[in-house]
Design a protein around this motif. Structure first.
Motif, mmCIF file in Angstrom:
data_model
loop_
_atom_site.group_PDB
_atom_site.id
_atom_site.type_symbol
_atom_site.label_atom_id
_atom_site.label_comp_id
_atom_site.label_asym_id
_atom_site.label_seq_id
_atom_site.Cartn_x
_atom_site.Cartn_y
_atom_site.Cartn_z
ATOM 1 N N GLN A 132 0.819 -1.206 0.000
ATOM 2 C CA GLN A 132 0.000 0.000 0.000
ATOM 3 C C GLN A 132 0.858 1.263 0.000
ATOM 4 O O GLN A 132 0.553 2.228 -0.708
ATOM 5 C CB GLN A 132 -0.942 -0.013 1.210
ATOM 6 C CG GLN A 132 -1.863 1.190 1.304
ATOM 7 C CD GLN A 132 -2.807 1.320 0.133
ATOM 8 O OE1 GLN A 132 -3.051 0.342 -0.574
ATOM 9 N NE2 GLN A 132 -3.334 2.513 -0.099
ATOM 10 N N ARG A 133 1.946 1.252 0.772
ATOM 11 C CA ARG A 133 2.851 2.416 0.787
ATOM 12 C C ARG A 133 3.423 2.665 -0.606
ATOM 13 O O ARG A 133 3.493 3.813 -1.072
ATOM 14 C CB ARG A 133 3.976 2.202 1.803
ATOM 15 C CG ARG A 133 3.532 2.276 3.249
ATOM 16 C CD ARG A 133 4.725 2.390 4.179
ATOM 17 N NE ARG A 133 5.627 1.252 4.084
ATOM 18 C CZ ARG A 133 5.508 0.149 4.807
ATOM 19 N NH1 ARG A 133 4.511 0.018 5.681
ATOM 20 N NH2 ARG A 133 6.370 -0.842 4.672
ATOM 21 N N HIS B 283 3.327 5.948 -5.692
ATOM 22 C CA HIS B 283 3.286 6.022 -7.151
ATOM 23 C C HIS B 283 1.888 6.379 -7.661
ATOM 24 O O HIS B 283 1.534 6.086 -8.807
ATOM 25 C CB HIS B 283 3.774 4.708 -7.763
ATOM 26 C CG HIS B 283 5.227 4.441 -7.534
ATOM 27 N ND1 HIS B 283 5.697 3.871 -6.367
ATOM 28 C CD2 HIS B 283 6.327 4.679 -8.301
ATOM 29 C CE1 HIS B 283 7.013 3.762 -6.429
ATOM 30 N NE2 HIS B 283 7.419 4.250 -7.586
ATOM 31 N N ASP B 284 1.103 6.995 -6.784
ATOM 32 C CA ASP B 284 -0.222 7.515 -7.151
ATOM 33 C C ASP B 284 -1.116 6.465 -7.801
ATOM 34 O O ASP B 284 -1.911 6.766 -8.714
ATOM 35 C CB ASP B 284 -0.068 8.714 -8.097
ATOM 36 C CG ASP B 284 0.708 9.863 -7.466
ATOM 37 O OD1 ASP B 284 0.488 10.133 -6.271
ATOM 38 O OD2 ASP B 284 1.540 10.464 -8.163
ATOM 39 N N GLY B 285 -0.989 5.215 -7.336
ATOM 40 C CA GLY B 285 -1.848 4.155 -7.820
ATOM 41 C C GLY B 285 -1.543 3.668 -9.226
ATOM 42 O O GLY B 285 -2.324 2.913 -9.800
ATOM 43 N N LEU C 268 -6.185 -2.205 1.915
ATOM 44 C CA LEU C 268 -5.142 -3.086 1.379
ATOM 45 C C LEU C 268 -5.549 -3.768 0.077
ATOM 46 O O LEU C 268 -4.711 -4.399 -0.571
ATOM 47 C CB LEU C 268 -4.771 -4.164 2.408
ATOM 48 C CG LEU C 268 -4.248 -3.687 3.765
ATOM 49 C CD1 LEU C 268 -3.976 -4.896 4.670
ATOM 50 C CD2 LEU C 268 -2.994 -2.847 3.606
ATOM 51 N N ARG C 269 -6.791 -3.634 -0.310
ATOM 52 C CA ARG C 269 -7.306 -4.396 -1.444
ATOM 53 C C ARG C 269 -6.753 -3.918 -2.789
ATOM 54 O O ARG C 269 -6.309 -4.730 -3.611
ATOM 55 C CB ARG C 269 -8.832 -4.320 -1.454
ATOM 56 C CG ARG C 269 -9.514 -5.189 -2.516
ATOM 57 C CD ARG C 269 -9.363 -6.644 -2.191
ATOM 58 N NE ARG C 269 -10.064 -7.481 -3.190
ATOM 59 C CZ ARG C 269 -9.986 -8.801 -3.229
ATOM 60 N NH1 ARG C 269 -9.254 -9.449 -2.342
ATOM 61 N NH2 ARG C 269 -10.635 -9.477 -4.148
ATOM 62 N N ALA C 270 -6.776 -2.615 -3.031
ATOM 63 C CA ALA C 270 -6.408 -2.099 -4.355
ATOM 64 C C ALA C 270 -4.956 -2.381 -4.704
ATOM 65 O O ALA C 270 -4.622 -2.659 -5.859
ATOM 66 C CB ALA C 270 -6.680 -0.598 -4.424
#
Length: 382
Positions: free
Chosen positions: A210-211, A216-218, A314-316
């Protein structure tokens, strides 16, 4: 297509037949369970470890579970007149059923909120057994590619089904293989745990992912970037396919450790396409055969499918991948977790990832015989 047939055992547990393409599902469904088992008991409990901020399951009822029975009393072989097993059918392809001695469940619900020292609650969740074959001997590596594909379909279907249950936060398919790992049944099988909390290891991996994702902006995932780096470096790659690649990680903890990663970012097995599942059935068998070809006797291992936890934060960023590990560091030696690893969580590897990858690449995976698979491991304490 895989035919799926759900039924109930005599104590109410669900049992599901997954049939290879072309199998007569009506035959596989078989007769009802005639054992007249007593009603299921209440779940054990979970206790909160305030020192580590983790949940610990207490399952004292599992002391009575079956332990390495003789072949003619195996509880996951097909039922015979002399052995009324957990599987009522006289034959089957792949079967999934609720564990009779579960660490979690059968009741469902959330863990207590605002946990502190002294907090405990029911061990909600679900534990399932996955029998890969009706044959008592052999292992996953001796399955046909068709059967491997059926098992993968079962993992995917159960991941989707278990993920929808109340209170479930993580679904974990895995296989413990070999007496040196601590298996209690020799029959080729795995398990699926559906936890009411995110496990400690998944929490560490999920937080790191997640970090990286937020930094990296997703636009990039941590697992995806590691796969890209390993493929560019090449020295630790074991195999590369159209949809999956396998490598020994740069900072491998175990003497034998392989990560198998899909090229496409997906959260879990249920999200794989049919084409990806087809390739996975082949490459996974290849990896297991390479592992077994390293030494004269079968290699003990833990096959752990890491799937994205079922919590929004935490899913994405979660990314499906397999971590295949073995404590075997030589033909006659095992690595045991002692002071540094067990007490401090600070691993010291006895092999170099590059040399292990080179050996795995050079290995020609040959089909193992059922007799060879049934032979005991020769690992001994270091």
């Amino acid at each position: 297509m895989t035919a799926i047939t759900s039924t109930r055992l005599s104590d109410g547990r669900e049992l599901i037949y997954f049939d290879d393409p072309g199998t007569n599902a009506a035959r596989a469904a078989g007769p009802a369970d005639q054992r007249g088992l007593p009603p299921r008991g209440e779940p054990g409990e979970v206790r909160f470890d305030a020192l580590t901020d983790e949940w610990v399951a207490v399952a004292a009822h599992r002391q009575a579970r079956t332990h390495l029975p003789p072949a003619d009393q195996c509880p996951i072989c097909p039922t015979t007149p002399s052995n009324p097993s957990e599987i009522p059918a006289a034959d089957y392809d792949v079967v999934v059923f609720e564990n009779r001695f579960p660490s979690l469940g059968p009741a469902l619900g959330p863990v207590p909120e605002n946990a502190a020292w002294g907090t405990k609650g029911p061990a909600y969740g679900r534990c399932e057994v996955v029998s890969f074959t009706p044959e008592h001997t052999g292992s996953f590596s001796t399955l046909s590619e068709t059967r491997s594909r059926t098992v993968i379909e079962a993992w995917a279907q159960r991941t989707e089904a278990l993920s929808s249950l109340a209170g479930i936060k993580q679904v974990f398919p895995f296989e413990n293989r070999g007496a040196d790992i601590g298996v209690t049944l020799h029959h080729p099988h795995g398990q699926i745990y559906a936890y009411p909390y995110v496990t400690p290891r998944a929490g560490v991996l999920g937080s790191a992912a997640q970090r990286y994702y937020e930094k990296h902006d997703g636009r990039e995932t941590l697992t995806g970037s590691l796969l890209k780096a390993e493929r560019q470096d090449g020295s630790r790659m074991v195999m590369e396919g159209e949809n999956f690649s396998a490598y020994v990680p740069f900072a491998a903890r175990w003497p034998l450790e392989i990560h198998l990663v899909p090229h496409r970012h997906v959260p879990d097995l249920a999200a794989l396409s049919g084409e990806e599942k087809d390739e996975l059935a082949h490459v996974y068998l290849d990896l297991l055969k390479r592992l077994d070809a390293l030494y004269p006797t079968p290699t003990p291992y833990i096959s752990a499918w890491h799937q994205a936890p079922l919590v929004p934060e935490l899913r994405a960023s979660g990314y499906l991948h397999l971590q295949l590990t073995s404590p075997r560091r030589a033909a006659d030696k095992l690595k045991y977790l002692a002071g540094s690893e067990a007490a401090m969580g600070a691993f010291i590897n006895d092999t170099t990832p590059e040399s292990v990858a080179e050996r795995l690449r050079a290995t020609v995976p040959a089909p193992a015989t059922a007799a060879a698979e049934a032979a005991p491991s020769q690992g001994v304490p270091a």
